[in-house]
Motif scaffolding. Sequence first.
Motif, PDB file in Angstrom:
ATOM      1  N   ALA A 142      86.686   6.842 -59.986  1.00  0.00           N
ATOM      2  CA  ALA A 142      85.663   5.592 -60.276  1.00  0.00           C
ATOM      3  C   ALA A 142      84.573   5.552 -59.704  1.00  0.00           C
ATOM      4  N   PRO A 143      84.473   6.161 -58.663  1.00  0.00           N
ATOM      5  CA  PRO A 143      83.071   5.926 -57.760  1.00  0.00           C
ATOM      6  C   PRO A 143      82.050   6.893 -58.389  1.00  0.00           C
ATOM      7  N   ALA A 144      82.345   8.141 -58.986  1.00  0.00           N
ATOM      8  CA  ALA A 144      81.610   8.962 -59.848  1.00  0.00           C
ATOM      9  C   ALA A 144      81.141   8.554 -61.045  1.00  0.00           C
ATOM     10  N   ILE A 145      82.107   7.979 -61.654  1.00  0.00           N
ATOM     11  CA  ILE A 145      81.749   7.258 -63.024  1.00  0.00           C
ATOM     12  C   ILE A 145      80.846   6.173 -62.917  1.00  0.00           C
ATOM     13  N   ALA A 146      81.135   5.536 -61.933  1.00  0.00           N
ATOM     14  CA  ALA A 146      80.031   4.305 -61.722  1.00  0.00           C
ATOM     15  C   ALA A 146      78.691   4.968 -61.256  1.00  0.00           C
ATOM     16  N   PHE A 147      78.717   6.009 -60.512  1.00  0.00           N
ATOM     17  CA  PHE A 147      77.423   6.606 -59.968  1.00  0.00           C
ATOM     18  C   PHE A 147      76.555   7.016 -61.286  1.00  0.00           C
ATOM     19  N   TYR A 148      77.357   7.876 -62.315  1.00  0.00           N
ATOM     20  CA  TYR A 148      76.739   8.227 -63.480  1.00  0.00           C
ATOM     21  C   TYR A 148      76.065   7.271 -64.278  1.00  0.00           C
ATOM     22  N   GLU A 149      77.125   6.377 -64.534  1.00  0.00           N
ATOM     23  CA  GLU A 149      76.683   5.235 -65.509  1.00  0.00           C
ATOM     24  C   GLU A 149      75.384   4.352 -65.008  1.00  0.00           C
ATOM     25  N   ARG A 150      75.320   4.195 -63.559  1.00  0.00           N
ATOM     26  CA  ARG A 150      74.264   3.620 -62.943  1.00  0.00           C
ATOM     27  C   ARG A 150      73.054   4.382 -63.206  1.00  0.00           C
ATOM     28  N   GLN A 151      73.076   5.808 -63.445  1.00  0.00           N
ATOM     29  CA  GLN A 151      72.078   6.926 -63.597  1.00  0.00           C
ATOM     30  C   GLN A 151      71.405   6.873 -64.966  1.00  0.00           C
ATOM     31  N   GLY A 152      72.383   6.117 -65.867  1.00  0.00           N
ATOM     32  CA  GLY A 152      71.971   6.378 -67.294  1.00  0.00           C
ATOM     33  C   GLY A 152      72.840   6.944 -68.169  1.00  0.00           C
ATOM     34  N   TRP A 153      73.819   7.777 -67.820  1.00  0.00           N
ATOM     35  CA  TRP A 153      74.785   8.572 -68.408  1.00  0.00           C
ATOM     36  C   TRP A 153      75.661   7.857 -69.368  1.00  0.00           C
ATOM     37  N   GLU A 154      76.016   8.299 -70.441  1.00  0.00           N
ATOM     38  CA  GLU A 154      76.965   7.537 -71.285  1.00  0.00           C
ATOM     39  C   GLU A 154      78.121   8.325 -71.608  1.00  0.00           C
ATOM     40  N   PHE A 155      79.217   7.786 -71.813  1.00  0.00           N
ATOM     41  CA  PHE A 155      80.559   8.184 -72.018  1.00  0.00           C
ATOM     42  C   PHE A 155      80.439   8.657 -73.399  1.00  0.00           C
ATOM     43  N   SER A 156      81.006  10.041 -73.661  1.00  0.00           N
ATOM     44  CA  SER A 156      80.934  10.442 -75.127  1.00  0.00           C
ATOM     45  C   SER A 156      82.297  11.148 -75.467  1.00  0.00           C
ATOM     46  N   GLY A 157      83.335  11.096 -74.589  1.00  0.00           N
ATOM     47  CA  GLY A 157      84.705  11.845 -75.247  1.00  0.00           C
ATOM     48  C   GLY A 157      85.380  12.043 -73.829  1.00  0.00           C
ATOM     49  N   SER A 158      86.464  12.492 -74.231  1.00  0.00           N
ATOM     50  CA  SER A 158      87.519  13.020 -73.392  1.00  0.00           C
ATOM     51  C   SER A 158      88.339  14.343 -73.613  1.00  0.00           C
ATOM     52  N   GLU A 159      88.634  14.790 -72.792  1.00  0.00           N
ATOM     53  CA  GLU A 159      89.271  16.364 -73.226  1.00  0.00           C
ATOM     54  C   GLU A 159      90.377  16.581 -72.045  1.00  0.00           C
ATOM     55  N   PRO A 160      91.588  17.249 -72.520  1.00  0.00           N
ATOM     56  CA  PRO A 160      92.648  17.557 -71.812  1.00  0.00           C
ATOM     57  C   PRO A 160      92.153  18.783 -70.795  1.00  0.00           C
ATOM     58  N   ASP A 161      92.632  18.867 -69.476  1.00  0.00           N
ATOM     59  CA  ASP A 161      92.265  19.925 -68.891  1.00  0.00           C
ATOM     60  C   ASP A 161      93.519  20.196 -67.885  1.00  0.00           C
ATOM     61  N   ARG A 162      93.255  21.023 -67.032  1.00  0.00           N
ATOM     62  CA  ARG A 162      94.174  21.518 -66.117  1.00  0.00           C
ATOM     63  C   ARG A 162      93.410  22.002 -64.686  1.00  0.00           C
ATOM     64  N   MET A 163      93.955  21.222 -63.632  1.00  0.00           N
ATOM     65  CA  MET A 163      93.412  21.444 -62.290  1.00  0.00           C
ATOM     66  C   MET A 163      94.413  21.436 -61.247  1.00  0.00           C
ATOM     67  N   GLY A 164      94.410  22.169 -60.360  1.00  0.00           N
ATOM     68  CA  GLY A 164      95.086  22.065 -59.352  1.00  0.00           C
ATOM     69  C   GLY A 164      96.652  22.096 -59.590  1.00  0.00           C
ATOM     70  N   GLY A 165      97.026  22.837 -60.940  1.00  0.00           N
ATOM     71  CA  GLY A 165      98.206  22.883 -61.260  1.00  0.00           C
ATOM     72  C   GLY A 165      98.985  21.790 -61.894  1.00  0.00           C
ATOM     73  N   VAL A 166      98.055  20.775 -62.409  1.00  0.00           N
ATOM     74  CA  VAL A 166      98.537  19.524 -63.036  1.00  0.00           C
ATOM     75  C   VAL A 166      97.529  19.266 -64.378  1.00  0.00           C
ATOM     76  N   ASP A 167      98.110  18.485 -65.276  1.00  0.00           N
ATOM     77  CA  ASP A 167      97.420  18.254 -66.497  1.00  0.00           C
ATOM     78  C   ASP A 167      96.357  16.967 -66.040  1.00  0.00           C
ATOM     79  N   ILE A 168      95.180  16.827 -66.312  1.00  0.00           N
ATOM     80  CA  ILE A 168      94.293  15.913 -66.046  1.00  0.00           C
ATOM     81  C   ILE A 168      93.444  15.607 -67.299  1.00  0.00           C
ATOM     82  N   THR A 169      92.844  14.497 -67.502  1.00  0.00           N
ATOM     83  CA  THR A 169      91.866  14.111 -68.453  1.00  0.00           C
ATOM     84  C   THR A 169      90.372  14.207 -67.974  1.00  0.00           C
ATOM     85  N   ALA A 170      89.635  14.945 -68.326  1.00  0.00           N
ATOM     86  CA  ALA A 170      88.137  15.063 -67.949  1.00  0.00           C
ATOM     87  C   ALA A 170      87.409  14.373 -69.260  1.00  0.00           C
ATOM     88  N   LEU A 171      86.570  13.527 -68.700  1.00  0.00           N
ATOM     89  CA  LEU A 171      85.679  12.608 -69.215  1.00  0.00           C
ATOM     90  C   LEU A 171      84.402  13.155 -69.334  1.00  0.00           C
TER      91      LEU A 171
END
Length: 180
Positions: A142-171
Motif C-alpha cells: 500500500a505505501p508504494a502504491i500510494a506513492f506511485y499514484e501521488r506521482q501520477g502513475w495509473e493502474f493498468s492491470g495485474s499479472e501473476p508472478d512468483r517471488m520468494g517461493g510464493v505466488d504473488i500478484t504484480a500490479l
Amino acid sequence: MSTAATLTLRPATLADAPLLAAMHAASWQATYRALLPAAFLESEVNAERAAYWRARMEAPGAERRLVLIAELDAPPAAATPAGFVCVERQPESPWGVLLDNLHALPAYQGMGVGKRLMEAAQSWARAQGEAQLYLYVLDGNAPAIAFYERQGWEFSGSEPDRMGGVDITALRYVYRLADI
C-alpha cells in the motif's frame, strides 16, 4: 558554514553490484514482511539479490538501461547511500520503458529520494525518445502504491508472478510522459 546533507545521483558501475544488492535486500526486508515468507527475507534474499545484481551489471545491453544510486553528502562525512533506481528500455514491450527498481532505504523515505530517482528515470526515458514508463508493484504494498499514484502513475492491470517461493500478484502501473 552549512552542514546540511545534499542528495546526489550517480551512475552505478559493476563495482556497485554488492551495494545495489544490499540496498535491494534491505528494502525488501523492510517492505515485504507481510507479503513474502520470513525465511526467504531472513536467510535467502541477501544471496539471491547479490547474484541478481552481479549478473545484471555484467549483462550486455547496458546502453538500454540506467542504474543510479542516490547518496546523501553531509560533509565532513562520506556519502551515504540512500536508494537506487534501475530503468530499462524494453523494445518488445507495449508498455514502454520498464522502471524495474525504485528503492529508497527506509531511513530515507519521505525525504524526496524516491521522487528524485523517479524524475531521473523519467528524464532518461524522455531522452531515449520514449512516451511511457511502466512498473510492477506487489499487491498489498500500500505505501508504494500510494506513492506511485501521488506521482501520477495509473493502474493498468495485474499479472501473476512468483517471488520468494510464493505466488504473488504484480500490479502494473503506467506513466505517460509529457510530449517530447
